[in-house]
Write an enzyme that holds these catalytic residues in place. Structure first.
Site, PDB file in Angstrom:
ATOM      1  N   VAL A  34     -14.389   8.252  46.105  1.00 35.69           N
ATOM      2  CA  VAL A  34     -14.992   9.585  46.227  1.00 35.69           C
ATOM      3  C   VAL A  34     -16.334   9.678  45.518  1.00 35.69           C
ATOM      4  O   VAL A  34     -17.021  10.686  45.618  1.00 35.69           O
ATOM      5  CB  VAL A  34     -14.038  10.693  45.717  1.00 35.69           C
ATOM      6  N   GLY A  37     -19.603   7.602  39.239  1.00 39.14           N
ATOM      7  CA  GLY A  37     -20.137   8.318  38.086  1.00 39.14           C
ATOM      8  C   GLY A  37     -21.171   7.453  37.396  1.00 39.14           C
ATOM      9  O   GLY A  37     -21.470   6.333  37.827  1.00 39.14           O
ATOM     10  N   THR A  38     -21.698   7.948  36.314  1.00 41.23           N
ATOM     11  CA  THR A  38     -22.711   7.208  35.563  1.00 41.23           C
ATOM     12  C   THR A  38     -22.158   5.865  35.105  1.00 41.23           C
ATOM     13  O   THR A  38     -22.887   4.891  34.996  1.00 41.23           O
ATOM     14  CB  THR A  38     -23.146   8.031  34.338  1.00 41.23           C
ATOM     15  N   TYR A  39     -20.868   5.815  34.828  1.00 38.51           N
ATOM     16  CA  TYR A  39     -20.303   4.616  34.200  1.00 38.51           C
ATOM     17  C   TYR A  39     -19.191   3.962  35.005  1.00 38.51           C
ATOM     18  O   TYR A  39     -18.487   3.129  34.484  1.00 38.51           O
ATOM     19  CB  TYR A  39     -19.783   4.971  32.804  1.00 38.51           C
ATOM     20  N   GLY A  40     -19.013   4.329  36.251  1.00 41.75           N
ATOM     21  CA  GLY A  40     -17.968   3.652  36.999  1.00 41.75           C
ATOM     22  C   GLY A  40     -17.657   4.320  38.326  1.00 41.75           C
ATOM     23  O   GLY A  40     -18.173   5.384  38.642  1.00 41.75           O
ATOM     24  N   LYS A  41     -16.786   3.662  39.108  1.00 40.13           N
ATOM     25  CA  LYS A  41     -16.389   4.184  40.414  1.00 40.13           C
ATOM     26  C   LYS A  41     -15.237   5.172  40.244  1.00 40.13           C
ATOM     27  O   LYS A  41     -14.420   5.031  39.341  1.00 40.13           O
ATOM     28  CB  LYS A  41     -15.964   3.026  41.318  1.00 40.13           C
ATOM     29  N   VAL A  42     -15.188   6.145  41.155  1.00 43.44           N
ATOM     30  CA  VAL A  42     -14.135   7.156  41.113  1.00 43.44           C
ATOM     31  C   VAL A  42     -13.396   7.139  42.445  1.00 43.44           C
ATOM     32  O   VAL A  42     -14.015   7.159  43.513  1.00 43.44           O
ATOM     33  CB  VAL A  42     -14.708   8.565  40.852  1.00 43.44           C
ATOM     34  N   LYS A  57     -10.804   6.974  37.642  1.00 47.19           N
ATOM     35  CA  LYS A  57     -12.150   6.521  37.296  1.00 47.19           C
ATOM     36  C   LYS A  57     -12.049   5.124  36.703  1.00 47.19           C
ATOM     37  O   LYS A  57     -11.484   4.932  35.628  1.00 47.19           O
ATOM     38  CB  LYS A  57     -12.786   7.492  36.302  1.00 47.19           C
ATOM     39  N   ASP A 159     -25.564  16.236  29.838  1.00 46.16           N
ATOM     40  CA  ASP A 159     -25.828  15.785  31.209  1.00 46.16           C
ATOM     41  C   ASP A 159     -25.253  16.781  32.219  1.00 46.16           C
ATOM     42  O   ASP A 159     -24.678  16.384  33.226  1.00 46.16           O
ATOM     43  CB  ASP A 159     -25.232  14.389  31.416  1.00 46.16           C
TER      44      ASP A 159
END
Length: 326
Positions: A34, A37-42, A57, A159
């Site tokens: 879906v 994010g800044t630090y990984g896949k969701v 996440k 952020d």
């Protein structure tokens, strides 16, 4: 992470550190990606034992000298504390292990929300529809309430942007997410890195290189989001830090020492073109007098003059919101 002054009871989160990726995937079935994010896949996923739909996440980060990915663990620590609030996305579970390359993998399991504010605004823009005024108001109230909760617990988000505000399409519930860049703050204010925030929602003191900043940076972002909800367009859409500043100065007037004491001492201050301020009502159409007053209070140049999230909740603009529902 700096010590938090207002410790709250942590939300119950179970932590699994054995079995790694295989173990997490034994428990959850990925349904679709879906976002990133800044630090990984969701991923949207289903918990096999219960059938519950969750957001998964997956975070793989470079480790520090102690073998711990600091940004992800900061997010976990903050979310454990903040998950008790209905306007912060709830962390349900945490799985930790290693992949085949020996890198630390974290799966953060969140409650699932079916859209975000960026998609919500984009859908209205594409359909040439304004977001209904009452909807703007209840979304803004929830945003102010969530930010006030974070600030009351000593946490800056840093952020805030439509993409990080998750929503439920049916109920119009709004929740703050992506706390990876968040920092706890103490008094006196600490020096912070200013390599943060999507440019469009970035406060002028951060753009101008201020090393000391606090909760008003989030309030500026909230004001930018408020204007975008009213118009379906970002208020300040710069593509570089300098362009972002020029966008702000062109609309709100070039600041000076009278308007913002100390501005000329900030590291990135230069001689900028001189623009006169426009009225907020000329920039943002579709807001009534109370809404414009609140927006002006959020977009003050001098950080200490910006309204707090808690005070914003008490503003007359929200007088007709049924606060018991939110």
């Amino acid at each position: 992470m700096a010590a938090l002054h207002h410790q709250a009871a942590a939300a119950p989160v179970t932590t699994t550190t054995d079995g790694g990726e295989l173990r997490a995937m034994d428990l959850y079935e990925k349904l679709e990606k879906v976002g990133e994010g800044t630090y990984g896949k969701v991923y949207k996923a289903r918990e096999k034992a219960t059938g519950r739909i969750v957001a998964l996440k997956k975070t793989r980060l470079p480790e520090d000298d102690e073998g711990v990915p600091p940004t992800a663990l900061r997010e976990v620590s903050l979310l454990r504390m903040l998950s008790q609030d209905s306007h912060v996305v709830r962390l349900l579970d945490l799985k930790q292990g290693q992949n085949k390359e020996g890198q630390t993998i974290l799966y953060l399991v969140f409650e699932y929300m079916d859209t975000d504010l960026k998609k919500f605004i984009r859908a209205h823009r594409q359909n040439l529809q304004k977001i209904p005024v009452p909807t703007v108001k209840i979304l803004m109230y929830q945003l102010c309430k969530g930010v006030a909760f974070c600030h009351g617990r000593g946490v800056l988000h840093r952020d805030l942007k439509p993409h990080n505000l998750l929503m439920d399409r049916k109920t119009m519930a709004l929740k703050i997410a992506d706390l990876g860049l968040s920092r706890s703050f103490t008094v006196p204010l600490k020096k912070y890195t200013h390599e943060i925030l999507t440019l469009w929602y970035r406060a002028p003191e951060v753009l101008l290189g201020a090393a000391h900043y606090s909760t008003p940076v989030d309030i500026w972002s909230v004001g930018c989001i408020f204007a975008e909800l009213a118009t379906n367009q970002p208020l300040f859409a710069g593509d570089s830090e300098v362009q972002q500043l020029l966008h702000i100065f062109k609309l709100l007037g070039t600041p000076n020492e009278q308007v913002w004491p100390g501005v000329s001492k900030l590291p990135n201050w230069h001689e900028y073109p001189q623009w006169n301020p426009s009225k907020v009502s000329d920039l943002v159409h579709g807001l009534d007098a109370d809404a414009l007053d609140l927006l002006e209070k959020m977009l003050q140049y001098e950080p200490s003059k910006r309204i707090s999230a808690k005070k914003a909740m008490e503003h007359p603009y929200f007088n007709d919101v049924n606060k018991e529902l939110y």
